[in-house]
Design a protein around this motif. Sequence first.
Motif, PDB file in Angstrom:
ATOM      1  N   LYS A 129     -13.949   4.618 -14.743  1.00 35.60           N
ATOM      2  CA  LYS A 129     -13.878   6.380 -14.386  1.00 35.60           C
ATOM      3  C   LYS A 129     -13.965   7.254 -15.716  1.00 35.60           C
ATOM      4  O   LYS A 129     -13.631   8.777 -14.912  1.00 35.60           O
ATOM      5  CB  LYS A 129     -12.308   5.925 -13.052  1.00 35.60           C
ATOM      6  CG  LYS A 129     -12.476   5.120 -12.363  1.00 35.60           C
ATOM      7  CD  LYS A 129     -11.015   4.947 -12.315  1.00 35.60           C
ATOM      8  CE  LYS A 129     -11.416   3.356 -11.054  1.00 35.60           C
ATOM      9  NZ  LYS A 129      -9.572   3.199  -9.856  1.00 35.60           N
ATOM     10  N   THR A 130     -13.447   7.006 -16.409  1.00 37.19           N
ATOM     11  CA  THR A 130     -13.161   7.777 -17.297  1.00 37.19           C
ATOM     12  C   THR A 130     -15.176   8.416 -17.913  1.00 37.19           C
ATOM     13  O   THR A 130     -15.124   9.250 -18.620  1.00 37.19           O
ATOM     14  CB  THR A 130     -12.832   7.370 -18.466  1.00 37.19           C
ATOM     15  OG1 THR A 130     -13.735   6.235 -19.221  1.00 37.19           O
ATOM     16  CG2 THR A 130     -11.835   6.610 -18.875  1.00 37.19           C
ATOM     17  N   SER A 131     -16.101   7.807 -17.941  1.00 42.45           N
ATOM     18  CA  SER A 131     -16.863   8.049 -18.443  1.00 42.45           C
ATOM     19  C   SER A 131     -18.538   8.247 -17.302  1.00 42.45           C
ATOM     20  O   SER A 131     -18.326   7.709 -16.198  1.00 42.45           O
ATOM     21  CB  SER A 131     -17.752   7.744 -19.301  1.00 42.45           C
ATOM     22  OG  SER A 131     -18.912   7.588 -20.189  1.00 42.45           O
ATOM     23  N   THR A 132     -19.490   9.282 -16.778  1.00 43.76           N
ATOM     24  CA  THR A 132     -20.370   9.196 -16.354  1.00 43.76           C
ATOM     25  C   THR A 132     -21.867   7.856 -17.015  1.00 43.76           C
ATOM     26  O   THR A 132     -21.976   8.094 -15.318  1.00 43.76           O
ATOM     27  CB  THR A 132     -20.760  10.114 -16.091  1.00 43.76           C
ATOM     28  OG1 THR A 132     -21.172  11.445 -17.225  1.00 43.76           O
ATOM     29  CG2 THR A 132     -20.018  10.723 -15.370  1.00 43.76           C
ATOM     30  N   ASP A 133     -21.526   7.823 -17.761  1.00 40.98           N
ATOM     31  CA  ASP A 133     -23.350   7.080 -18.455  1.00 40.98           C
ATOM     32  C   ASP A 133     -22.299   5.374 -18.666  1.00 40.98           C
ATOM     33  O   ASP A 133     -23.286   4.515 -19.595  1.00 40.98           O
ATOM     34  CB  ASP A 133     -23.555   7.870 -19.156  1.00 40.98           C
ATOM     35  CG  ASP A 133     -22.520   8.207 -20.207  1.00 40.98           C
ATOM     36  OD1 ASP A 133     -21.327   8.296 -20.038  1.00 40.98           O
ATOM     37  OD2 ASP A 133     -23.370   8.588 -21.610  1.00 40.98           O
TER      38      ASP A 133
END
Length: 101
Positions: free
Chosen positions: A88-92
């Motif tokens: 949830k904290t990063s898109t990749d």
Amino acid sequence: MNLKTLLSSVLVLLPLSAFAAPQTSSGVIRFTGQIVDSGCEVGRVGSLASSASRQIELQPGVKLDVDTYRNACSHQALPFSVTYQALKTSTDNGIVTITYL
């Protein structure tokens, strides 16, 4: 006649019951057999040393390389399942879970 039948039945079943009883070895688990196929190495695309590999796409943009040189993955079937859960904290970034069957 009944005594003969009973005696012969007991003589047949007695050795079978001795072999069927669980053997205790003070907490030691023993396995017998042989390894038929070695396991599959799984890694990021381009990270495997072997040139014989195939790619698995978990979802668009997320791919894994699976080593297929003389191991359990050398045929079409893969002896594991793979899941991907995005962080949830990063898109990749995400977590890849490999579960062997």
